[in-house]
Scaffold this motif. Structure first.
Motif, PDB file in Angstrom:
ATOM      1  N   LEU A  89       0.844  -1.193   0.000  1.00  0.00           N
ATOM      2  CA  LEU A  89       0.000   0.000   0.000  1.00  0.00           C
ATOM      3  C   LEU A  89       0.877   1.240   0.000  1.00  0.00           C
ATOM      4  CD1 LEU A  89      -2.879   1.232   0.302  1.00  0.00           C
ATOM      5  CD2 LEU A  89      -2.453   1.242   2.754  1.00  0.00           C
ATOM      6  N   LYS A  90       0.558   2.160  -0.894  1.00  0.00           N
ATOM      7  CA  LYS A  90       1.237   3.454  -0.929  1.00  0.00           C
ATOM      8  C   LYS A  90       0.202   4.554  -0.775  1.00  0.00           C
ATOM      9  CE  LYS A  90       5.252   2.295  -3.656  1.00  0.00           C
ATOM     10  NZ  LYS A  90       6.098   2.665  -4.795  1.00  0.00           N
ATOM     11  N   GLY A  93       2.291   8.334  -2.698  1.00  0.00           N
ATOM     12  CA  GLY A  93       3.573   7.909  -3.222  1.00  0.00           C
ATOM     13  C   GLY A  93       4.535   7.383  -2.178  1.00  0.00           C
ATOM     14  N   ARG A  94       4.128   7.324  -0.930  1.00  0.00           N
ATOM     15  CA  ARG A  94       4.988   6.862   0.164  1.00  0.00           C
ATOM     16  C   ARG A  94       4.493   5.504   0.642  1.00  0.00           C
ATOM     17  NH1 ARG A  94       5.718   9.914   5.940  1.00  0.00           N
ATOM     18  NH2 ARG A  94       6.985   8.295   6.893  1.00  0.00           N
ATOM     19  N   LYS A  95       5.431   4.590   0.878  1.00  0.00           N
ATOM     20  CA  LYS A  95       5.048   3.242   1.312  1.00  0.00           C
ATOM     21  C   LYS A  95       4.417   3.319   2.701  1.00  0.00           C
ATOM     22  CE  LYS A  95       6.911  -1.272   2.361  1.00  0.00           C
ATOM     23  NZ  LYS A  95       8.106  -2.084   2.455  1.00  0.00           N
ATOM     24  N   ALA A  96       3.191   2.803   2.789  1.00  0.00           N
ATOM     25  CA  ALA A  96       2.464   2.861   4.056  1.00  0.00           C
ATOM     26  C   ALA A  96       2.410   1.510   4.743  1.00  0.00           C
ATOM     27  CB  ALA A  96       1.044   3.382   3.822  1.00  0.00           C
ATOM     28  N   GLY A  97       2.713   0.419   4.043  1.00  0.00           N
ATOM     29  CA  GLY A  97       2.699  -0.893   4.671  1.00  0.00           C
ATOM     30  C   GLY A  97       2.427  -1.995   3.664  1.00  0.00           C
ATOM     31  N   THR A  98       2.608  -3.218   4.125  1.00  0.00           N
ATOM     32  CA  THR A  98       2.346  -4.387   3.291  1.00  0.00           C
ATOM     33  C   THR A  98       1.500  -5.377   4.072  1.00  0.00           C
ATOM     34  OG1 THR A  98       4.340  -5.501   4.030  1.00  0.00           O
ATOM     35  CG2 THR A  98       4.523  -4.171   2.034  1.00  0.00           C
ATOM     36  N   CYS A  99       0.879  -6.285   3.350  1.00  0.00           N
ATOM     37  CA  CYS A  99       0.130  -7.361   3.992  1.00  0.00           C
ATOM     38  C   CYS A  99       0.156  -8.581   3.076  1.00  0.00           C
ATOM     39  CB  CYS A  99      -1.302  -6.945   4.299  1.00  0.00           C
ATOM     40  SG  CYS A  99      -2.289  -6.494   2.877  1.00  0.00           S
ATOM     41  N   THR A 100      -0.083  -9.737   3.655  1.00  0.00           N
ATOM     42  CA  THR A 100      -0.077 -10.995   2.907  1.00  0.00           C
ATOM     43  C   THR A 100      -1.329 -11.800   3.232  1.00  0.00           C
ATOM     44  OG1 THR A 100       1.126 -12.156   4.631  1.00  0.00           O
ATOM     45  CG2 THR A 100       2.433 -11.104   2.919  1.00  0.00           C
ATOM     46  N   ASP A 101      -1.689 -12.687   2.320  1.00  0.00           N
ATOM     47  CA  ASP A 101      -2.828 -13.577   2.537  1.00  0.00           C
ATOM     48  C   ASP A 101      -2.567 -14.869   1.771  1.00  0.00           C
ATOM     49  OD1 ASP A 101      -5.304 -14.487   3.394  1.00  0.00           O
ATOM     50  OD2 ASP A 101      -6.366 -13.621   1.690  1.00  0.00           O
ATOM     51  N   TYR A 140      -2.890   3.817  -3.113  1.00  0.00           N
ATOM     52  CA  TYR A 140      -2.692   2.939  -4.251  1.00  0.00           C
ATOM     53  C   TYR A 140      -2.104   1.636  -3.740  1.00  0.00           C
ATOM     54  CZ  TYR A 140      -0.578   1.010  -8.459  1.00  0.00           C
ATOM     55  OH  TYR A 140      -0.209   0.180  -9.475  1.00  0.00           O
ATOM     56  N   ALA A 141      -2.560   0.522  -4.276  1.00  0.00           N
ATOM     57  CA  ALA A 141      -2.042  -0.779  -3.867  1.00  0.00           C
ATOM     58  C   ALA A 141      -1.499  -1.519  -5.075  1.00  0.00           C
ATOM     59  CB  ALA A 141      -3.124  -1.614  -3.199  1.00  0.00           C
ATOM     60  N   SER A 142      -0.301  -2.069  -4.934  1.00  0.00           N
ATOM     61  CA  SER A 142       0.248  -2.954  -5.958  1.00  0.00           C
ATOM     62  C   SER A 142       0.271  -4.354  -5.369  1.00  0.00           C
ATOM     63  CB  SER A 142       1.645  -2.509  -6.378  1.00  0.00           C
ATOM     64  OG  SER A 142       2.510  -2.501  -5.271  1.00  0.00           O
ATOM     65  N   THR A 143      -0.058  -5.336  -6.178  1.00  0.00           N
ATOM     66  CA  THR A 143      -0.178  -6.702  -5.687  1.00  0.00           C
ATOM     67  C   THR A 143       0.785  -7.615  -6.412  1.00  0.00           C
ATOM     68  OG1 THR A 143      -1.914  -7.240  -7.272  1.00  0.00           O
ATOM     69  CG2 THR A 143      -2.609  -6.413  -5.120  1.00  0.00           C
ATOM     70  N   TYR A 144       1.170  -8.673  -5.739  1.00  0.00           N
ATOM     71  CA  TYR A 144       1.986  -9.735  -6.315  1.00  0.00           C
ATOM     72  C   TYR A 144       1.384 -11.051  -5.855  1.00  0.00           C
ATOM     73  CZ  TYR A 144       5.845 -12.883  -7.162  1.00  0.00           C
ATOM     74  OH  TYR A 144       6.605 -13.941  -7.589  1.00  0.00           O
ATOM     75  N   VAL A 145       1.005 -11.891  -6.800  1.00  0.00           N
ATOM     76  CA  VAL A 145       0.397 -13.177  -6.482  1.00  0.00           C
ATOM     77  C   VAL A 145       1.340 -14.270  -6.968  1.00  0.00           C
ATOM     78  CG1 VAL A 145      -1.580 -14.675  -6.831  1.00  0.00           C
ATOM     79  CG2 VAL A 145      -1.917 -12.227  -6.655  1.00  0.00           C
ATOM     80  N   SER A 146       1.769 -15.123  -6.044  1.00  0.00           N
ATOM     81  CA  SER A 146       2.629 -16.244  -6.422  1.00  0.00           C
ATOM     82  C   SER A 146       1.810 -17.527  -6.365  1.00  0.00           C
ATOM     83  CB  SER A 146       3.837 -16.335  -5.487  1.00  0.00           C
ATOM     84  OG  SER A 146       3.403 -16.551  -4.169  1.00  0.00           O
TER      85      SER A 146
END
Length: 151
Positions: A89-90, A93-101, A140-146
């Protein structure tokens, strides 16, 4: 541009052979080295597999905590397993945190939902600055799905 380790090794090997060669032969060797290096990078680009999923990001409540909902669609004819979501999550333009599921398995041509919540002090401080009128709150959120699948 995709760089591969083999392409780098080809260029390094060509450079060592050029140092021992005369000046007239070095220009011919340099062109063949660049051709072989570009061939190696195009082969590595061609061997990269296609992505089997598509994602769409939705937001829930986004204030001092932010809920990120993602629709994950399997567009292939393969059953996927061990599907995981990482979201960054930005805010402004500044990184505000991440999360996983952990999503789990996803059958062929199916859709599932994943969600995670970002709770960080940085996000809370950015929201407090927004409430005080010091900045905006554009998130804004960028996602990565593995994932994994059987061949």
């Amino acid at each position: 541009m995709i760089k591969s380790l083999t392409g780098t090794l080809l260029v390094a090997a060509a450079a060592t052979t050029l140092m021992a060669a005369p000046a007239a032969a070095s220009t011919a060797g340099a062109s063949s080295a660049s051709v072989s290096a570009s061939t190696a990078t195009s082969k590595s680009a061609a061997t990269a597999s296609a992505q089997l999923i598509r994602t769409k990001v939705y937001f829930g409540r986004c204030r001092d905590t932010c809920t990120i909902k993602v629709r994950v669609t399997n567009i292939s004819r393969r059953n996927l397993f061990n599907v995981r979501l990482n979201a960054r999550l930005k805010v402004n333009g500044r990184k505000a945190g991440t999360c996983t599921d952990y999503v789990g398995g996803l059958r062929a041509r199916r859709t599932t939902w994943a969600a995670c919540t970002v709770r960080t002090s940085t996000l809370s401080n950015l929201y407090n600055d927004y409430l005080d009128g010091f900045s905006g709150f554009r998130y804004y959120a960028s996602t990565y799905v593995s994932y994994r699948y059987y061949r």
